[in-house]
Scaffold this active site. Structure first.
Site, short mmCIF file in Angstrom:
data_model
loop_
_atom_site.label_atom_id
_atom_site.label_comp_id
_atom_site.label_asym_id
_atom_site.label_seq_id
_atom_site.Cartn_x
_atom_site.Cartn_y
_atom_site.Cartn_z
N PRO A 112 0.84 -1.21 0.00
CA PRO A 112 0.00 0.00 0.00
C PRO A 112 0.87 1.25 0.00
O PRO A 112 1.77 1.39 0.83
CB PRO A 112 -0.79 -0.12 1.31
CG PRO A 112 0.07 -0.99 2.19
CD PRO A 112 0.78 -1.93 1.28
N CYS A 127 1.77 3.48 9.38
CA CYS A 127 2.13 4.74 8.72
C CYS A 127 2.58 5.77 9.75
O CYS A 127 1.84 6.10 10.68
CB CYS A 127 0.95 5.29 7.93
SG CYS A 127 1.31 6.86 7.10
N LYS A 134 -1.36 -4.32 9.03
CA LYS A 134 0.03 -4.05 8.65
C LYS A 134 0.66 -3.23 9.76
O LYS A 134 0.16 -2.15 10.11
CB LYS A 134 0.10 -3.30 7.32
CG LYS A 134 1.51 -3.12 6.76
CD LYS A 134 1.45 -2.54 5.34
CE LYS A 134 2.83 -2.48 4.71
NZ LYS A 134 3.67 -1.41 5.27
N HIS A 188 6.30 -4.58 8.39
CA HIS A 188 7.26 -3.68 7.73
C HIS A 188 8.49 -3.64 8.63
O HIS A 188 8.41 -3.19 9.77
CB HIS A 188 6.65 -2.29 7.56
CG HIS A 188 7.51 -1.36 6.78
ND1 HIS A 188 7.03 -0.21 6.21
CD2 HIS A 188 8.83 -1.41 6.45
CE1 HIS A 188 8.00 0.43 5.57
NE2 HIS A 188 9.11 -0.30 5.72
N ASN A 215 7.64 -6.78 4.47
CA ASN A 215 7.78 -5.56 3.68
C ASN A 215 9.06 -4.85 4.10
O ASN A 215 9.36 -4.79 5.29
CB ASN A 215 6.56 -4.67 3.92
CG ASN A 215 6.61 -3.38 3.14
OD1 ASN A 215 6.08 -2.36 3.57
ND2 ASN A 215 7.23 -3.37 1.99
N GLY A 216 9.80 -4.34 3.11
CA GLY A 216 11.02 -3.61 3.42
C GLY A 216 12.21 -4.07 2.62
O GLY A 216 12.71 -5.18 2.83
N ASP A 217 12.66 -3.24 1.67
CA ASP A 217 13.85 -3.51 0.86
C ASP A 217 13.73 -4.73 -0.04
O ASP A 217 14.74 -5.36 -0.39
CB ASP A 217 15.09 -3.68 1.76
CG ASP A 217 15.54 -2.36 2.37
OD1 ASP A 217 15.03 -1.31 1.93
OD2 ASP A 217 16.38 -2.39 3.29
#
Length: 468
Positions: free
Chosen positions: A64, A161, A206, A234, A268-270
């Site tokens: 997202p 977020c 998330k 994340h 999630n991440g890289d």
């Protein structure tokens, strides 16, 4: 006379020859070695030239992203092989009160209030589309989920977020500081729109890393007990920025906890592309998949595996994006933003596209036929704001003119009423004068007597005066 071989011939005669069964690699041969080596069997050549097809260990999905995760990017990512696409965070309260408007021409569904709040294309993405929600309360989360339910295949709660527009209202990463509230939101969604309800939507969340690995694992354990179907971690803490390297220390434990709870786990991440995603999934034994964010923002074709050709050149991707964006009437401001992320900044085309204000400008620069409706081609966001201001001023002017007309009409009627009242007043004055003359007999008698005396011969004027 015996002729001795030359030096070159002598070297050839004494050079060892490698049998076909040798493990000697063609990749390590020099040009001379390759020239004298015996031809390898066809099966060996086929094995060397054809790269091994990597095993698929899990799903590769679009993360997202605000602005970049709008409809056109989601559809293009699905076209290039994304297994699932997450939409950008949409605030629950903004959906409540929206009107659902279908566009039969594009197949899209718009959720509109004072303007466009959200756009989806159920015919092309519903079965693989997760709607991400920004929320801070169970009741508004459930209300918004019921509104959007028919056009999505899942509801995801954004709890990671770190941007102020989300955290200032208690949403996003702010929920990580109020775990009971986050759990209550997930419980409410699972109970009211989850898989066991008529809506039958999988609920997911998330999150970002907590300060320690132990705290992260403890949180994931609590979240899995709410009945959610998916969980994404994340691998950055809320204060960390995208340029900082992701921290994967908690991944193995997180994946294990979710696997034991029957919850699909995503990282999630890289993650840069399909092949990188499979490597991460295998390394940490993830029973779910991996999300791609920044790499997909710059090139949505990153979902194509290397053994199928890998990511495509930016020019081809931008062309496909433009065609997709026009097919769903994507707002020009979002289209321009996404394209400028795909075109290399140092390329001359980047400068040309940055000056574009309409779809026609973009298509002219890219040498494409513009199919975007001309009446909707309002230009950039700045142009739209100017147009909106002009429309507002025109509306205010129309309202002023209408008020002036009403005021003039009111004054005209008031004048007519005043004139009518004056007429009636004059009539009443005349009537009153007549009535008063009829109701004063002395004056009338004196007048009649005076007239009689004047008619008689030698009439006595003195007597009249005396009477008067």
């Amino acid at each position: 006379m015996i002729r001795l071989p030359s030096v070159r011939q002598a070297l050839r005669l004494h050079r060892p020859r490698y049998p076909s069964s040798s493990c000697y690699s063609y990749a390590t041969m020099t040009s001379t070695d390759h020239a004298i080596a015996p031809p390898a069997p066809e099966s060996t050549l086929a094995d060397v030239s054809a790269p091994a097809v990597p095993t698929k260990y899990g799903k590769v999905v679009l993360a997202p992203m605000v602005r970049s995760g709008q409809l056109a990017t989601r559809l293009l990512s699905l076209k290039y092989g994304a297994d699932i696409v997450w939409g950008p965070e949409t605030i629950d309260k903004s959906l409540i009160g929206c009107e659902r408007v279908e566009n039969p021409k594009t197949g899209c569904v718009d959720y509109v209030r004072t303007g466009l709040i959200f756009r989806a294309c159920p015919s092309r993405e519903k079965s693989k589309f997760i709607f991400q929600m920004g929320t801070a309360a169970p009741d508004t989360a459930v209300a918004a989920a019921k509104i959007i339910a028919q056009d999505v295949s899942g509801i995801d709660v954004n709890s990671g977020c770190p941007k102020p527009f989300s955290t200032h209202a208690g949403m996003g990463a702010a929920l990580l500081k109020d775990i009971p509230r986050l759990l209550s939101i997930l419980h409410a969604l699972v109970a009211n729109v989850g898989l066991s309800t008529p809506y039958a939507l999988p609920i997911s969340v998330k999150i970002r890393l907590m300060p320690t690995v132990e705290e992260t694992h403890s949180l994931i354990t609590s979240l899995c007990k709410t009945g959610i179907s998916k969980l994404t971690l994340h691998c950055r803490t809320p204060p960390m920025r995208p340029r900082e390297r992701a921290i994967r220390d908690a991944l193995t434990g997180a994946a294990r906890i979710c696997k034991e709870a029957g919850v699909e786990f995503f990282v999630n991440g890289d993650v840069k592309n399909w092949d990188d995603a499979q490597q991460v999934i295998k390394e940490y034994d993830i029973q779910g998949g991996a999300m791609i964010a920044i790499a997909a923002e710059s090139n949505p074709s990153c979902f194509i595996p290397n053994h199928l050709g890998g990511p495509k050149p930016w020019r081809e991707v931008v062309t496909e994006y433009m065609l997709t964006a026009m097919s769903v009437e994507n707002p020009i401001s979002n289209t321009k933003f996404c394209i400028l992320n795909m075109v290399p900044g140092k390329n001359e085309m980047h400068k040309v596209l940055s000056r574009a204000k309409t779809y026609r400008d973009l298509c002219d620069a890219l040498d494409l036929e513009c199919t975007f409706p001309e009446e909707l081609d309002l230009g950039t966001l700045k142009t739209q704001r100017v147009k909106a201001q002009e429309e507002k001023e025109a509306q205010l002017q129309a309202e002023r003119e209408e008020r002036q007309e009403k005021l003039a009409e009111f004054k005209r009627k008031k004048a007519e009423e005043s004139e009518k009242q004056a007429e009636e007043s004059n009539k009443r004055i005349k009537v009153d004068a007549v009535e008063r003359s009829n109701t004063t007999p002395v004056s009338a008698a004196v007048a009649e007597l005076a007239a009689t005396d004047m008619l008689l011969p030698g009439g006595g004027g003195a007597a009249v005066e005396a009477v008067v």
